[in-house]
Motif scaffolding. Structure first.
Motif, PDB file in Angstrom:
ATOM      1  N   ARG A   1       0.816  -1.214   0.000  1.00 13.47           N
ATOM      2  CA  ARG A   1       0.000   0.000   0.000  1.00 13.47           C
ATOM      3  C   ARG A   1       0.851   1.266   0.000  1.00 13.47           C
ATOM      4  NH1 ARG A   1      -4.532  -0.551  -2.479  1.00 13.47           N
ATOM      5  NH2 ARG A   1      -5.768  -2.309  -1.718  1.00 13.47           N
ATOM      6  N   ILE A   2       1.945   1.268   0.758  1.00 13.48           N
ATOM      7  CA  ILE A   2       2.774   2.478   0.789  1.00 13.48           C
ATOM      8  C   ILE A   2       3.535   2.624  -0.528  1.00 13.48           C
ATOM      9  CG2 ILE A   2       4.882   1.523   1.812  1.00 13.48           C
ATOM     10  CD1 ILE A   2       3.154   4.866   2.688  1.00 13.48           C
ATOM     11  N   ARG A   3       3.824   1.507  -1.179  1.00  8.38           N
ATOM     12  CA  ARG A   3       4.471   1.570  -2.499  1.00  8.38           C
ATOM     13  C   ARG A   3       3.517   2.202  -3.526  1.00  8.38           C
ATOM     14  NH1 ARG A   3       5.204  -3.550  -3.335  1.00  8.38           N
ATOM     15  NH2 ARG A   3       7.230  -3.690  -2.279  1.00  8.38           N
ATOM     16  N   ILE A   4       2.239   1.819  -3.439  1.00 10.65           N
ATOM     17  CA  ILE A   4       1.236   2.405  -4.339  1.00 10.65           C
ATOM     18  C   ILE A   4       1.107   3.902  -4.070  1.00 10.65           C
ATOM     19  CG2 ILE A   4      -1.233   2.475  -4.894  1.00 10.65           C
ATOM     20  CD1 ILE A   4      -1.296  -0.564  -4.339  1.00 10.65           C
ATOM     21  N   ALA A   5       1.078   4.275  -2.795  1.00  6.57           N
ATOM     22  CA  ALA A   5       0.967   5.691  -2.431  1.00  6.57           C
ATOM     23  C   ALA A   5       2.140   6.485  -2.993  1.00  6.57           C
ATOM     24  CB  ALA A   5       0.912   5.838  -0.907  1.00  6.57           C
ATOM     25  N   ARG A   6       3.333   5.932  -2.888  1.00  2.67           N
ATOM     26  CA  ARG A   6       4.528   6.610  -3.423  1.00  2.67           C
ATOM     27  C   ARG A   6       4.430   6.765  -4.934  1.00  2.67           C
ATOM     28  NH1 ARG A   6       9.708   3.994  -5.057  1.00  2.67           N
ATOM     29  NH2 ARG A   6      11.230   5.668  -5.350  1.00  2.67           N
TER      30      ARG A   6
END
Length: 287
Positions: A174-179
């Protein structure tokens, strides 16, 4: 910062006196006189339903208590949400959001406020799965109005909650997608700083120090290039911590660590100040 609860208590008291109404008059069929007294003294925050009934008795709208900015092309009450998310006054903010969700909203406003309510629930309710379900449903049901910052924030919140459940694989996804959302849409602001800090801190917890250093340095560069002080001290701390673990920390890095410490003191970030003081003390002992 004056808390939202304080503003509400003061406004209830002021409006009641303006109408020459007693506490007993205001409380009748709504709550007890003692509760009105405690609300006015800012000792308790009324529920959204109680506040709604008080607003009707005082002949004001709910907006009267919250100081909501006029309708514009974004979201009514967004500044209030941002301020109280930052100060982590989740229970108070939840009352405000509940009140807003009872009004007529655009699809976009409803999506934003639903995200905020889920974030509040994630920190105030014992069952994280409920908040996660709401956030996942938001992502499964996109709307026409594309706000990439909001979509990045929803993914970021999911990452935080998955990490709390110790599901690091989903948290990192999820944090990779946000980035990716931030980078693809050139959204280099405080949300970007938060996402890079969150990503680097997650990688530190996984002992992926080289990747953590890369993410922290990217975040630091964004903060410097775009004049963003938000979380710069946290990012510097993560970068120095990763270098320490990798055994490549230099005198220059230690000077940077002192800069981060100074920023934490300026912001009165007490948690970060303590972390920096321990780090600098350990460094002085080793040298």
């Amino acid at each position: 910062m004056m808390s939202l609860a304080s503003k509400i208590g003061d406004k209830v008291l002021g409006r009641r006196k303006e109408l020459k109404m007693t506490q007993a008059d205001l409380a009748k069929n709504i709550c007890t006189q003692s509760q009105v007294s405690r609300i006015e003294k800012n000792e308790i925050m009324p529920s959204s339903e109680t506040l709604y009934q008080i607003a009707r008795r005082l002949n004001v709208s709910m907006d009267y208590f919250f100081g909501v900015e006029p309708v514009n092309n974004t979201i009514r009450g967004k500044k209030i949400c941002e301020d109280y998310l930052e100060s982590k006054e989740f229970e108070t903010l939840e009352v405000f959001v509940d009140a807003q969700l009872q009004t007529i909203l655009t699809e976009y406003e409803h999506r934003y406020l639903t995200w905020v309510k889920a974030v509040c629930a994630g920190y105030t309710k014992p069952d994280l799965e409920i908040a996660i379900k709401v956030l996942e449903e938001l992502l499964d049901n996109p709307i026409k109005h594309q706000d990439y910052e909001l979509e990045a924030s929803i993914n970021s919140s999911l990452s935080i909650f998955y990490k709390k459940l110790k599901d690091n694989e989903k948290a990192e996804n999820r944090i990779r997608i946000a980035r990716s959302i931030i980078n693809e849409n050139n959204l280099f602001n405080e949300v970007a700083a938060k996402i890079y800090y969150q990503y680097s801190a997650l990688l530190i917890s996984e002992e992926s120090y080289e990747d953590a250093l890369e993410m922290a340095n990217e975040g630091i560069n964004i903060c410097i290039r775009h004049n963003i002080l938000f979380l710069l001290d946290n990012l510097i701390y993560v970068a120095c911590g990763a270098k320490q673990e990798l055994g490549v920390i230099s005198f220059k890095d230690r000077e940077l660590c002192k800069v981060g410490y100074g920023l934490s003191k300026l912001k009165n970030n007490t948690v970060q100040i303590e972390l920096y003081e321990k780090e600098l003390k350990d460094y002085n002992l080793k040298n």
